[in-house]
Design a protein around this motif. Structure first.
Motif, PDB file in Angstrom:
ATOM      1  N   THR A  52       1.134  29.605  47.552  1.00 14.34           N
ATOM      2  CA  THR A  52       2.751  29.921  47.843  1.00 14.34           C
ATOM      3  C   THR A  52       2.945  30.721  48.879  1.00 14.34           C
ATOM      4  O   THR A  52       3.897  30.702  49.770  1.00 14.34           O
ATOM      5  N   GLY A  53       2.073  31.872  48.704  1.00 15.27           N
ATOM      6  CA  GLY A  53       2.399  33.149  49.725  1.00 15.27           C
ATOM      7  C   GLY A  53       2.204  32.826  51.083  1.00 15.27           C
ATOM      8  O   GLY A  53       2.560  33.131  51.955  1.00 15.27           O
ATOM      9  N   ARG A  54       1.090  31.718  51.078  1.00 15.93           N
ATOM     10  CA  ARG A  54       0.568  31.498  52.561  1.00 15.93           C
ATOM     11  C   ARG A  54       1.938  30.431  53.032  1.00 15.93           C
ATOM     12  O   ARG A  54       2.264  30.833  54.471  1.00 15.93           O
TER      13      ARG A  54
ATOM     14  N   MET B 286       1.498  40.784  45.693  1.00 13.06           N
ATOM     15  CA  MET B 286       0.953  39.723  44.762  1.00 13.06           C
ATOM     16  C   MET B 286      -0.423  38.813  45.236  1.00 13.06           C
ATOM     17  O   MET B 286      -1.269  38.484  44.625  1.00 13.06           O
ATOM     18  N   ALA B 287      -0.510  38.737  46.487  1.00  6.62           N
ATOM     19  CA  ALA B 287      -1.584  38.135  47.088  1.00  6.62           C
ATOM     20  C   ALA B 287      -2.919  39.044  47.135  1.00  6.62           C
ATOM     21  O   ALA B 287      -4.052  38.676  46.684  1.00  6.62           O
ATOM     22  N   LYS B 288      -2.876  40.181  47.128  1.00 10.94           N
ATOM     23  CA  LYS B 288      -4.020  41.207  46.965  1.00 10.94           C
ATOM     24  C   LYS B 288      -4.492  41.163  45.373  1.00 10.94           C
ATOM     25  O   LYS B 288      -5.757  40.974  45.229  1.00 10.94           O
ATOM     26  N   LEU B 289      -3.509  40.860  44.625  1.00 12.33           N
ATOM     27  CA  LEU B 289      -3.852  41.002  43.181  1.00 12.33           C
ATOM     28  C   LEU B 289      -4.571  39.557  42.884  1.00 12.33           C
ATOM     29  O   LEU B 289      -5.593  39.546  42.089  1.00 12.33           O
TER      30      LEU B 289
ATOM     31  N   ALA C 296      -2.538  29.033  42.917  1.00 14.80           N
ATOM     32  CA  ALA C 296      -1.110  28.735  43.196  1.00 14.80           C
ATOM     33  C   ALA C 296      -0.420  29.736  44.055  1.00 14.80           C
ATOM     34  O   ALA C 296       0.441  29.388  44.929  1.00 14.80           O
ATOM     35  N   LYS C 297      -0.684  30.995  43.271  1.00 18.45           N
ATOM     36  CA  LYS C 297       0.017  32.225  43.913  1.00 18.45           C
ATOM     37  C   LYS C 297      -0.408  32.235  45.412  1.00 18.45           C
ATOM     38  O   LYS C 297       0.673  32.592  46.292  1.00 18.45           O
TER      39      LYS C 297
END
Length: 594
Positions: free
Chosen positions: A560-562, A539-542, A556-557
């Motif tokens: 949140t991933g961090r 999801m981070a790559k996208l 925001a994605k």
């Protein structure tokens, strides 16, 4: 008052961007699942969940179900009307087989709709949810005649379905069951016995209920190898499809439960009831596992869904509730105190929820998509890999998502403080409803044993090594994307820890089965964390690739991933350490020392 709004934007992100369902139009049912169609399903489903089902959630909890003197059951006010709307609008037919009147859409699309139903009204959602599982089992193991007689009405949920396994003296150890089946010489059997904890065993939502009942044919081998599966309808069905005589299957009582009060949990008595064999004699568990695996993914989804509704309401409360001042100085000078959202510990609780929910949604939908590939891909290798993943990851979806989902529900209540302990705010119901998810459809301890005892070593460990290879392939591609360093470092570390734990179990679990049992819980959680780390990296790559859009959703994605990588993924190290301690300290304690 509590509220629920389906997270449509995040669902779209997972289905359109992460899974890219639109690129699989060559598979049966996928051509119709265009982005426009999926969006329409999500938007209309969100309205139905919010406007029809969620208002009945508290009603169902407070009224519960009532058994009448004639053994019929009344569900909470509003449930029958909502159910009829569900059926009339064709929601149960989304992923059902076209030959049974269904739309044949991917299961990955249907699971998004199922999440909405479960978040808005978990007890209500169990009625059509278990019906779908019973329908799938019938499609997998039933004869053409049984499919033709019961399939269409079960696909549409006009007739409900149940699964009857547990008996008063046996739960997980189904080989001990006593319910018997006596052949009548005309293709039917007389089923006699008692089953307990049967969700939807009796209700006033449908005109017929099709029970799938495990029983032992006279003279069958002892243990699980002597168990057969039968269709036992509430009302016998005539050849022309009309309903005939009432079968001798009845509700002997309703359980008084901690939660899910709106679902009728029945004691079912079978007194020489007429049934028909599904599949082969003594092979009932093979077919029932189709329904059980479907139900286990559904239960994992329930953990996620209850976490979602708890998070939404906790976030609302944290934004509105003022209490104290920020540790670094006043943040809301126009108010007598700052919103509690400024406090680090409140943020910790909310971000624990948010990071889990978004990672778990991606993981669950991805797992459901593997089921689509297993059944629909023309490539044998793709089908094999997807089938391996479904077998390996189903216990992880069930156990990890319900464990963390229940923790998230409790965090939502905690954010509310004392208000969360009262009925008015709705969180105490979420916690009570969610608690059962760790128990039914196989307790989480049983799921962990299934993972390490059966799934991990199957086919020489082919599934888990395939999972490692997929992660490695992703990492090699993603390393060329600037900004991926933190996400990939976390994924690499978790992947290495999972491999370390896997090798330890393969080397130490067979020599001492207690090692496998003692390590199973932490190994399952280690795999769950690694799976979420993989989803978050993808999801981070996208999101990085969409940075040019300046869309706050992607920003925001990434944030949140961090948080997930920095604050949640390090738990993997503790799980690995506990996996490798084995059974020594656990089994050394004598019975008298407890």
């Amino acid at each position: 008052m509590p509220r629920y709004d389906a997270p449509v934007r995040d669902m779209q992100f997972v289905l359109h961007e992460l899974l890219q369902l639109q690129t699989y139009s060559n598979l049966p049912g996928f051509a119709d699942a265009t982005p426009d169609v999926i969006d329409q399903i999500l938007e209309e489903g969100a309205k139905f969940a919010k406007n029809v089902l969620f208002p009945l959630n508290a009603v169902g909890d407070r009224q519960g179900c009532r058994r009448n003197a004639d053994a019929s059951v009344k569900t909470p006010d509003g449930f029958p009307d909502a159910y009829q709307q569900l059926v009339a609008n064709g929601w149960p037919l989304l992923s059902a087989h076209p030959e049974m009147g269904g739309q044949g859409l991917p299961h990955a699309v249907n699971i998004a709709w199922t999440e909405m139903v479960s978040s808005s009204n978990m007890a209500f959602g169990m009625y059509p949810g278990l019906t779908h599982g019973a329908y799938q089992a019938l499609m997998a193991g039933g004869s053409d005649a049984l499919k033709a007689k019961y399939g269409p009405k079960m696909a549409s949920a006009e007739w409900a379905g149940t699964m009857n396994l547990t008996e008063p003296h046996c739960g997980t150890d189904l080989g001990l069951m006593k319910t018997k089946a006596v052949p009548q010489g005309d293709g039917t059997y007389k089923i006699t016995g008692q089953k307990i904890w049967i969700s939807g065993g009796e209700q006033d939502l449908t005109e017929n209920i099709i029970h799938l009942v495990l029983a032992r044919i006279e003279g069958a081998p002892d243990g699980i190898k002597g168990v057969s599966l039968f269709v036992v309808p509430k009302f016998l069905v005539n050849d022309d499809g009309t309903l005939g005589a009432r079968n001798t299957a009845s509700c002997g009582g309703l359980e008084e439960k901690m939660g899910i009060h709106g679902n009728a949990t029945c004691v079912m008595n079978y007194d020489g009831a007429t049934g028909w064999l599904v599949g082969e004699e003594h092979k009932g568990m093979r077919t029932m596992f189709v329904m059980m695996n479907e139900a286990r993914v559904g239960v994992g989804l329930q953990g996620l869904s209850q976490a979602e509704v708890a998070y939404q309401n906790a976030l609302d409360f944290a934004r509105d509730r003022v209490q104290g001042r920020s540790l670094t100085g006043t943040q809301a000078p126009d108010k007598p105190a700052d919103p509690i959202l400024v406090h680090p510990d409140v943020r910790r609780m909310l971000l624990e929820q948010k990071a889990f929910i978004e990672g778990a949604r991606a993981f669950t939908y991805w797992a459901a998509f593997q089921g689509d590939l297993e059944h629909k891909s023309p490539d044998e290798k793709v089908r094999e890999k997807a089938g391996d993943y479904m077998a390996l990851l189903t216990p992880v979806v069930k156990a990890y998502l319900t464990h963390k989902g229940y923790e998230s529900a409790n965090l939502g209540l905690q954010v509310h403080g004392g208000s969360g302990f009262t009925r008015e705010w709705g969180l105490e119901q979420v916690v009570r409803d969610c608690r059962i998810t760790l128990i039914y459809e196989g307790t989480n301890g049983v799921q962990a044993l299934d993972l390490v005892g059966r799934k991990l070593g199957a086919n020489g460990g082919r599934a888990v090594f395939s999972f490692f290879a997929e992660i490695d392939e992703f990492i090699s591609v993603a390393e060329t994307t600037p900004g991926m360093e933190a996400y990939l470092e976390g994924l690499k570390t978790a992947r290495a820890q999972l491999q370390d734990g896997t090798m330890w179990l393969m080397q130490n679990g067979m020599g001492d089965f207690n090692n496998a049992g003692a390590s199973s819980h932490d190994y399952l959680h280690l795999m769950g964390l690694t799976a979420l780390a993989y989803m978050w990296a993808r999801m981070a790559k996208l999101s990085i690739e969409k940075a040019y859009t300046k869309d706050p959703f992607y920003e925001a994605k990434l944030a949140t991933g961090r948080y997930f990588v920095a604050r949640m993924l390090p738990d993997a190290a503790a799980h690995l350490a506990k996996v490798k301690t084995g059974a020594g300290a656990m089994m050394a304690v004598t019975e008298a020392q407890f």
